[in-house]
Design a protein around this motif. Sequence first.
Motif, PDB file in Angstrom:
ATOM      1  N   THR A  74     -56.384 -81.203 -41.485  1.00 57.59           N
ATOM      2  CA  THR A  74     -56.526 -80.743 -39.954  1.00 57.59           C
ATOM      3  C   THR A  74     -57.401 -79.673 -39.547  1.00 57.59           C
ATOM      4  OG1 THR A  74     -54.796 -79.111 -40.580  1.00 57.59           O
ATOM      5  CG2 THR A  74     -53.964 -80.945 -39.995  1.00 57.59           C
ATOM      6  N   ARG A  75     -57.848 -78.844 -41.053  1.00 55.55           N
ATOM      7  CA  ARG A  75     -58.759 -77.613 -40.271  1.00 55.55           C
ATOM      8  C   ARG A  75     -60.011 -78.037 -40.903  1.00 55.55           C
ATOM      9  NH1 ARG A  75     -55.575 -72.490 -43.094  1.00 55.55           N
ATOM     10  NH2 ARG A  75     -53.609 -72.751 -41.689  1.00 55.55           N
TER      11      ARG A  75
ATOM     12  N   ASN B 282     -48.809 -81.279 -38.182  1.00 53.74           N
ATOM     13  CA  ASN B 282     -48.686 -80.670 -38.714  1.00 53.74           C
ATOM     14  C   ASN B 282     -47.543 -79.982 -39.005  1.00 53.74           C
ATOM     15  OD1 ASN B 282     -50.784 -79.712 -40.974  1.00 53.74           O
ATOM     16  ND2 ASN B 282     -51.305 -77.842 -39.566  1.00 53.74           N
ATOM     17  N   SER B 283     -46.461 -79.840 -37.909  1.00 54.05           N
ATOM     18  CA  SER B 283     -45.235 -79.410 -38.444  1.00 54.05           C
ATOM     19  C   SER B 283     -44.382 -81.110 -39.155  1.00 54.05           C
ATOM     20  CB  SER B 283     -44.943 -79.317 -37.047  1.00 54.05           C
ATOM     21  OG  SER B 283     -44.945 -77.483 -36.371  1.00 54.05           O
TER      22      SER B 283
ATOM     23  N   LEU C 207     -52.493 -88.345 -41.320  1.00 53.32           N
ATOM     24  CA  LEU C 207     -53.198 -87.620 -40.481  1.00 53.32           C
ATOM     25  C   LEU C 207     -54.738 -88.065 -39.969  1.00 53.32           C
ATOM     26  CD1 LEU C 207     -51.998 -83.714 -41.343  1.00 53.32           C
ATOM     27  CD2 LEU C 207     -51.122 -85.462 -39.726  1.00 53.32           C
TER      28      LEU C 207
ATOM     29  N   ALA D 160     -53.145 -81.744 -46.101  1.00 52.71           N
ATOM     30  CA  ALA D 160     -52.416 -81.683 -44.812  1.00 52.71           C
ATOM     31  C   ALA D 160     -53.255 -80.529 -44.136  1.00 52.71           C
ATOM     32  CB  ALA D 160     -50.505 -80.798 -43.998  1.00 52.71           C
ATOM     33  N   GLY D 161     -53.195 -78.868 -44.983  1.00 49.90           N
ATOM     34  CA  GLY D 161     -53.350 -78.267 -44.201  1.00 49.90           C
ATOM     35  C   GLY D 161     -55.579 -77.903 -44.308  1.00 49.90           C
TER      36      GLY D 161
ATOM     37  N   TRP E 101     -49.355 -79.605 -49.247  1.00 51.80           N
ATOM     38  CA  TRP E 101     -49.012 -78.856 -48.053  1.00 51.80           C
ATOM     39  C   TRP E 101     -50.756 -78.830 -47.916  1.00 51.80           C
ATOM     40  CZ3 TRP E 101     -50.444 -73.203 -49.340  1.00 51.80           C
ATOM     41  CH2 TRP E 101     -50.461 -72.783 -48.085  1.00 51.80           C
TER      42      TRP E 101
END
Length: 413
Positions: A369-370, A50-51, A240, A365-366, A362
């Motif tokens: 991953t979530r 994520n970073s 990802l 990506a969130g 943004w």
Amino acid sequence: MSSSLPPADASIDRRMIFLLALTCGVAVGNIYFPQAVSPLVASGLDVAPNSAALVVTAAQFGYAAGNFLLVPLGDRFPHRPLVVAMLAVTGAAMLGAAGAPGLGALVAASAVAGVTTVVAQVIAPMAAGLVAAERRGAVMGTLLAGSIGGILLARTFGGLAGEWLGWRAPYLIAAAATLAIAVALAFALPATDPPSRQSYPALLAAPLRLLREEPELRRSCLYQATVFGGFQAVWTGLALYLTGPEYGFGAQAVAVLALVSAGTMAATPAAGRQVDRRGPDPVSLVAITGTIAAAGVLALGALGGAPGLAALGAGTLLLEIAMQSGMIANQARIFALRPDARSRINTAYMTCAFLGGSTGSWLGAGACTRFGWTAVCALVALLACVALARHLLRRPDRADHLGNAEAKAPSRS
């Protein structure tokens, strides 16, 4: 003030269009190859995925800032020194990224490179002023095809070179390519006279004023911000997703999948010809509905295995064609509005587009991953539905044939 735009078709031929398309590809590629490299950055710098995705987001936000701060200068200064200087700074920033000791320095260098690698947005209005109105859609399609080639090759070489040589290698290669094209353009670009003598603060204020005054510009900005936001969400999330536990691939998988979208290079000139024949609105509608369809196909990637990979390949291809076709339609629409202020209009348009793209990157990506891949696809569909609702609620007016009507209208000066 009388317009000082060069006469149409006086300073541009097929070889020059090819060189400009190549330049667009080299420049645009600088903000796309980090999408394939970010998983390698995560492992190389020992940070969370994520970073590491912040490198991609920083380049996108930098690109939005560059559109606002630098693209208006295309209406104020001759194009050749402006473009060469911007490419030189981009090359230096890429060298800084290659030598970055940590994530913070890499994010900062990526942001600087994003700010100055906006030369494609200076070239597009320049070329629009150098060709006759009836050729504009085709030329915009050719330039966009060059940008698409840069996007595809950037992701491919970023993934492959990064996997074989380490994540720093793509930045070094990008720096060399950017500086080489800067040298070529220093000798090849035609001389142009700026159409405006306004001060820099006035140029910065102009895009905001144009957004307020031109409803067709606002509409085009909304279309591209939503569709491009979904596009960026997919490619940021895809890196990802493919390297995560669901598929477990390396960065090469993103590189190979990017090649599937090569068909877009043939589709966009055809979209440009359709804009010339039918006007921008029918092409915009196809682009928006195509994005919604692409979201449905991409969602099947959750099946995993060969069926899932096939769905991801087909969905990314459809999404690329839809997004780039919409870009051509939107630019044809906005470049017909104010011939004496094309760079400032393009500033408003591209700033909105990349603010949407940065936000989409943004959010993608969130979401990935979530909540998983299906959430990314739902985000794409939701954003495109916003554009579709605006399109269906538009007032029937000259917009359907705006790209062709300018040939009959006098230039505003």
